[in-house]
Enzyme design. Sequence first.
Site, PDB file in Angstrom:
ATOM      1  N   GLY A   1      65.916  27.964  31.964  1.00 32.42           N
ATOM      2  CA  GLY A   1      65.558  26.546  32.474  1.00 32.42           C
ATOM      3  C   GLY A   1      66.430  26.328  34.049  1.00 32.42           C
ATOM      4  N   ASN A   2      66.554  25.025  34.284  1.00 29.53           N
ATOM      5  CA  ASN A   2      67.247  24.754  35.554  1.00 29.53           C
ATOM      6  C   ASN A   2      68.086  23.577  35.306  1.00 29.53           C
ATOM      7  OD1 ASN A   2      65.617  22.234  36.184  1.00 29.53           O
ATOM      8  ND2 ASN A   2      64.089  23.891  36.395  1.00 29.53           N
TER       9      ASN A   2
END
Length: 230
Positions: A34-35
Amino acid sequence: FDAASSPRRTLAGRTVLVTAGPTQEPIDPVRYLGNRSSGKMGFALAAEAARRGARTLLVAGPVTLPTPAGVERQDVRTALEMEAAVHLHAPGADLIVMAAAVADFRPAAYADEKIKRHQGTPEIALIANPDILASLPQFAPRALRVGFAAESTLAATEAARKLAAKGAHLLVANDISRGDIGFGAEQNEVTIFSPTAPPETLSRRPKAAIASALFDRFEAALADFLVLRE
């Protein structure tokens, strides 16, 4: 800045589609790629579209933000889920604002059970996720299409290449190397790139104020685009 103090119904009768937040690409039942996108900028944009009277559709990655007033929200997790939701809603949109930070890659294989530490360091092969923005000329040829780019640097020549490659009408870039703007911050500073005008920078201010200033530009571009479209 209180954008709600002076609502303008300038987008009444129009449909605006906004994407916001990150995507999460599962590795196993407890881990994912993810980020750090918080979704705040995208949600501010959706709130501004609704405030201006548009029917506003928000496709949101996994965030904990409340739904803005007057916004129709669909929650997704992965890039493939976001792609499906965007392709569902895009054909009916007049303006599409792709503010989500979609993961470029996902694991090639998903482990049904948690990967155990004692089994050693896993080798995780990655495959590319779809480029949702680049697919929009096919799914929404009659919509004004706006892309967002999270960059540490973005030269005008590279922005022009991205605009052409993705079939976007506008590209909004923000600097992820700065801690006072962008991911997770309450403020932002962006540069707007267009094929027909010099780059324009909106100086650092609260994200709601950035959203209002951006929609002033989006509305002007949409007005010109609708003349050409008709």
